[in-house]
Each structure stands twice: as structure tokens, then as C-alpha cells.
Design a protein around this motif. Sequence first.
Motif, PDB file in Angstrom:
ATOM      1  N   ALA A  74       0.841  -1.208   0.000  1.00 35.96           N
ATOM      2  CA  ALA A  74       0.000   0.000   0.000  1.00 35.96           C
ATOM      3  C   ALA A  74       0.875   1.256   0.000  1.00 35.96           C
ATOM      4  O   ALA A  74       1.813   1.365   0.781  1.00 35.96           O
ATOM      5  N   LYS A  75       0.572   2.195  -0.894  1.00 37.52           N
ATOM      6  CA  LYS A  75       1.244   3.490  -0.901  1.00 37.52           C
ATOM      7  C   LYS A  75       0.575   4.332   0.169  1.00 37.52           C
ATOM      8  O   LYS A  75      -0.586   4.732   0.038  1.00 37.52           O
ATOM      9  N   LEU A  76       1.290   4.587   1.259  1.00 41.61           N
ATOM     10  CA  LEU A  76       0.720   5.186   2.464  1.00 41.61           C
ATOM     11  C   LEU A  76       1.270   6.585   2.683  1.00 41.61           C
ATOM     12  O   LEU A  76       2.477   6.764   2.848  1.00 41.61           O
ATOM     13  N   TYR A  77       0.384   7.578   2.673  1.00 38.91           N
ATOM     14  CA  TYR A  77       0.749   8.952   3.000  1.00 38.91           C
ATOM     15  C   TYR A  77       0.277   9.226   4.419  1.00 38.91           C
ATOM     16  O   TYR A  77      -0.898   9.040   4.726  1.00 38.91           O
ATOM     17  N   MET A  78       1.179   9.674   5.271  1.00 37.15           N
ATOM     18  CA  MET A  78       0.852   9.917   6.673  1.00 37.15           C
ATOM     19  C   MET A  78       0.761  11.415   6.943  1.00 37.15           C
ATOM     20  O   MET A  78       1.736  12.141   6.772  1.00 37.15           O
ATOM     21  N   ALA A  79      -0.411  11.854   7.367  1.00 37.46           N
ATOM     22  CA  ALA A  79      -0.633  13.275   7.649  1.00 37.46           C
ATOM     23  C   ALA A  79      -0.191  13.581   9.078  1.00 37.46           C
ATOM     24  O   ALA A  79      -0.617  12.934  10.023  1.00 37.46           O
ATOM     25  N   THR A  80       0.682  14.580   9.197  1.00 40.27           N
ATOM     26  CA  THR A  80       1.227  14.969  10.488  1.00 40.27           C
ATOM     27  C   THR A  80       1.664  16.421  10.450  1.00 40.27           C
ATOM     28  O   THR A  80       2.077  16.927   9.398  1.00 40.27           O
TER      29      THR A  80
END
Length: 165
Positions: A74-80
Motif C-alpha cells: 500500500a502506498k501510504l501517505y501519513m498526515a502529520t
Amino acid sequence: MAFNIVLLEPEIPANTGNIGRTCVATGTRLHLIEPLGFRLGEKELRRAGLDYWPRLDVTIYSNFEDFLLRNPGAKLYMATTKAKKVYSQVSFEPDCYLMFGSEGRGIPEELLLARQETAIRIPMLGDNRSLNLSNAAAIVLYEALRQQGFAQMKLEGSLTKYRWK
């Protein structure tokens, strides 16, 4: 083509309900990673999701490792708030995963350190700690949808039933 929103240990049922409603309206899949700070049947969750909740494509995972096992590659973008890259500087791929942490703790630092290249943030003024979770999810999701030309979404409305004065 569908996007995915991942909520890591969400705590507030109304936020999850609002995000679920947004997911239904956009054809987005919702992934909830336990532990949850509420029961899925709570009235706040149902109220925020209204009649949309039964139409929601939702998957629940026992922990982050379970999520990774069931979504290999999975191409995972983490918002932070800690990311260097702004969400609008990213080219979101169809079927990517947009991950948001819990309202009180965000995404754990060890997860962010392992995925710094896909960590994203929403710009804010001054010393603001963060945006509301459901607002942040909608902002990033709609940018991803915009980049895909709002594929298969209704782009035109009709104001014929309204009388403007």
C-alpha cells in the motif's frame, strides 16, 4: 479507482462518523485501526454518519501490523504536523492510502520516522496544534480527488429549484 482513508486509533466518534460520510460521498474506502476510542454502534457515530454509515466500505484492523499484512504494498501517505512536505506538493496515486492519527496523539513518531518520504502536512498559522481530524481528512482527500479530475463524481449542480433574490 478509489482512494483510502486510514484512521489510526481514532478517539472521537463524531469525527469518524463525519469522515465515514465523506467517504461514502466520494467513493472512498475507510480503514479503522484499533483500538478505537468508542464502540461502532455509539449514537454519536451514527448521528455524524447519518444514513450513510450502512453504505460505507469500512474495514477494521486489530493493529497497524494487521493493516500492513492485509494491504501489502500500500502506498501510504501519513498526515502529520511534523512533516516537511505540504499535501498539495504530492502527486497522489489512485488507490493510495491517506493515514491520519488519533485526535490526541497523532501518528506515533516511530511510524513517521520509517516513512518520512511520504509524510505530509497541512499548512497552518502560528502555534496552532492541529486541525480537526475530519476537516484534515477532507482537505487531503479532496486534493487527491482534484488531482484525478474528480473521476466519476458529479461535477455539475442544478440551482433551478432555488429562488435567488
